[in-house]
Design a protein around this motif. Sequence first.
Motif, PDB file in Angstrom:
ATOM      1  N   UNK A   8       0.815  -1.128  -0.080  1.00 39.28           N
ATOM      2  CA  UNK A   8       0.100   0.117  -0.188  1.00 39.28           C
ATOM      3  C   UNK A   8       0.772   1.361   0.074  1.00 39.28           C
ATOM      4  N   UNK A   9       0.673   2.175  -1.013  1.00 37.49           N
ATOM      5  CA  UNK A   9       1.384   3.327  -0.870  1.00 37.49           C
ATOM      6  C   UNK A   9       1.662   4.296   0.275  1.00 37.49           C
ATOM      7  N   UNK A  10       0.564   4.036   0.977  1.00 42.35           N
ATOM      8  CA  UNK A  10       0.553   5.007   2.262  1.00 42.35           C
ATOM      9  C   UNK A  10       1.550   4.777   3.350  1.00 42.35           C
ATOM     10  N   UNK A  11       1.847   3.548   3.433  1.00 48.24           N
ATOM     11  CA  UNK A  11       2.778   3.057   4.333  1.00 48.24           C
ATOM     12  C   UNK A  11       4.235   3.894   4.438  1.00 48.24           C
ATOM     13  N   UNK A  12       4.798   4.095   3.147  1.00 49.78           N
ATOM     14  CA  UNK A  12       6.110   4.729   3.050  1.00 49.78           C
ATOM     15  C   UNK A  12       6.035   6.130   3.722  1.00 49.78           C
ATOM     16  N   UNK A  13       5.315   7.062   3.303  1.00 57.07           N
ATOM     17  CA  UNK A  13       5.065   8.486   3.996  1.00 57.07           C
ATOM     18  C   UNK A  13       4.756   8.483   5.405  1.00 57.07           C
ATOM     19  N   UNK A  14       4.038   7.549   5.750  1.00 53.79           N
ATOM     20  CA  UNK A  14       3.613   7.470   7.283  1.00 53.79           C
ATOM     21  C   UNK A  14       4.790   7.183   8.110  1.00 53.79           C
ATOM     22  N   UNK A  15       5.566   5.848   7.569  1.00 54.37           N
ATOM     23  CA  UNK A  15       6.988   5.628   8.397  1.00 54.37           C
ATOM     24  C   UNK A  15       7.991   6.785   8.257  1.00 54.37           C
ATOM     25  N   UNK A  16       8.116   7.516   7.103  1.00 60.03           N
ATOM     26  CA  UNK A  16       8.984   8.579   7.202  1.00 60.03           C
ATOM     27  C   UNK A  16       8.444   9.627   8.208  1.00 60.03           C
ATOM     28  N   UNK A  17       7.403  10.106   8.084  1.00 60.91           N
ATOM     29  CA  UNK A  17       6.807  11.059   9.132  1.00 60.91           C
ATOM     30  C   UNK A  17       7.131  10.603  10.689  1.00 60.91           C
ATOM     31  N   UNK A  18       7.106   9.517  11.051  1.00 61.06           N
ATOM     32  CA  UNK A  18       7.073   8.826  12.127  1.00 61.06           C
ATOM     33  C   UNK A  18       8.630   8.913  12.540  1.00 61.06           C
ATOM     34  N   UNK A  19       9.425   8.844  11.545  1.00 63.94           N
ATOM     35  CA  UNK A  19      10.926   8.905  11.891  1.00 63.94           C
ATOM     36  C   UNK A  19      11.483  10.219  12.351  1.00 63.94           C
ATOM     37  N   UNK A  20      10.890  11.370  11.075  1.00 64.88           N
ATOM     38  CA  UNK A  20      10.959  12.501  11.519  1.00 64.88           C
ATOM     39  C   UNK A  20      10.451  13.059  12.834  1.00 64.88           C
ATOM     40  N   UNK A  21       9.412  12.669  13.261  1.00 61.93           N
ATOM     41  CA  UNK A  21       8.960  13.033  14.655  1.00 61.93           C
ATOM     42  C   UNK A  21       9.520  12.391  15.858  1.00 61.93           C
ATOM     43  N   UNK A  22      10.599  11.437  15.557  1.00 62.44           N
ATOM     44  CA  UNK A  22      11.210  10.781  16.494  1.00 62.44           C
ATOM     45  C   UNK A  22      10.485   9.770  17.256  1.00 62.44           C
ATOM     46  N   UNK A  23       9.419   9.316  16.736  1.00 63.02           N
ATOM     47  CA  UNK A  23       8.736   8.184  17.362  1.00 63.02           C
ATOM     48  C   UNK A  23       9.010   6.739  16.727  1.00 63.02           C
ATOM     49  N   UNK A  24       9.847   6.766  15.678  1.00 67.08           N
ATOM     50  CA  UNK A  24      10.554   5.431  15.081  1.00 67.08           C
ATOM     51  C   UNK A  24      12.057   5.870  15.072  1.00 67.08           C
ATOM     52  N   UNK A  25      12.888   5.073  15.451  1.00 68.22           N
ATOM     53  CA  UNK A  25      14.223   5.098  15.384  1.00 68.22           C
ATOM     54  C   UNK A  25      14.691   5.145  13.878  1.00 68.22           C
ATOM     55  N   UNK A  26      15.616   6.092  13.366  1.00 72.81           N
ATOM     56  CA  UNK A  26      15.938   6.228  12.104  1.00 72.81           C
ATOM     57  C   UNK A  26      16.584   4.893  11.344  1.00 72.81           C
ATOM     58  N   UNK A  27      17.031   4.128  12.347  1.00 77.09           N
ATOM     59  CA  UNK A  27      17.668   2.671  11.602  1.00 77.09           C
ATOM     60  C   UNK A  27      16.469   1.738  11.324  1.00 77.09           C
ATOM     61  N   UNK A  28      15.198   2.175  11.446  1.00 79.98           N
ATOM     62  CA  UNK A  28      14.074   1.312  11.157  1.00 79.98           C
ATOM     63  C   UNK A  28      14.038   0.887   9.834  1.00 79.98           C
ATOM     64  N   UNK A  29      13.947  -0.047   9.255  1.00 85.33           N
ATOM     65  CA  UNK A  29      13.960  -0.720   7.860  1.00 85.33           C
ATOM     66  C   UNK A  29      12.443  -0.960   7.719  1.00 85.33           C
ATOM     67  N   UNK A  30      12.108  -0.387   6.553  1.00 87.31           N
ATOM     68  CA  UNK A  30      10.583  -0.818   5.993  1.00 87.31           C
ATOM     69  C   UNK A  30      10.701  -1.613   4.786  1.00 87.31           C
ATOM     70  N   UNK A  31      10.188  -3.002   5.135  1.00 90.57           N
ATOM     71  CA  UNK A  31      10.091  -3.789   3.989  1.00 90.57           C
ATOM     72  C   UNK A  31       8.688  -4.059   3.478  1.00 90.57           C
ATOM     73  N   UNK A  32       8.681  -3.705   2.104  1.00 96.17           N
ATOM     74  CA  UNK A  32       7.112  -3.905   1.458  1.00 96.17           C
ATOM     75  C   UNK A  32       7.355  -5.411   1.092  1.00 96.17           C
ATOM     76  N   UNK A  33       6.265  -6.241   1.519  1.00 97.74           N
ATOM     77  CA  UNK A  33       6.140  -7.520   1.092  1.00 97.74           C
ATOM     78  C   UNK A  33       5.097  -7.870   0.165  1.00 97.74           C
TER      79      UNK A  33
END
Length: 106
Positions: A8-33
């Motif tokens: 789903x195309x919405x996950x990428x931007x949402x995860x990027x926003x969470x990283x910017x806000x500091x709610x997810x660590x920067x080293x979090x890897x997003x895998x699209x399966x």
Amino acid sequence: MKINTDRAPTYGPAIADLKKEGKLPEETLHRQVKYLDNVVEADHGKLKQLIKPVRGFKTLTTAYATIKGFEVMHALRKGQAAIFQYGGGIMGEVRLIERQFNVYTT
């Protein structure tokens, strides 16, 4: 840390926003399966097999009740309700259903 999602195309931007806000660590890897939702779709296939002999439903209420019953029985078979059972084995399932739906066997 890894996060697996479907494509789903919405996950990428949402995860990027969470990283910017500091709610997810920067080293979090997003895998699209691509086939991540196949487990859910496999359950739908079983449900379709059960509904086909019923030949549809006349009202939304009966459809809801019937499908809910199918789902409950499927969850019991998969062992997902084991912590709620009143005893082991098939008798534990029977007692759980009796108490939840006020249907008692003689």
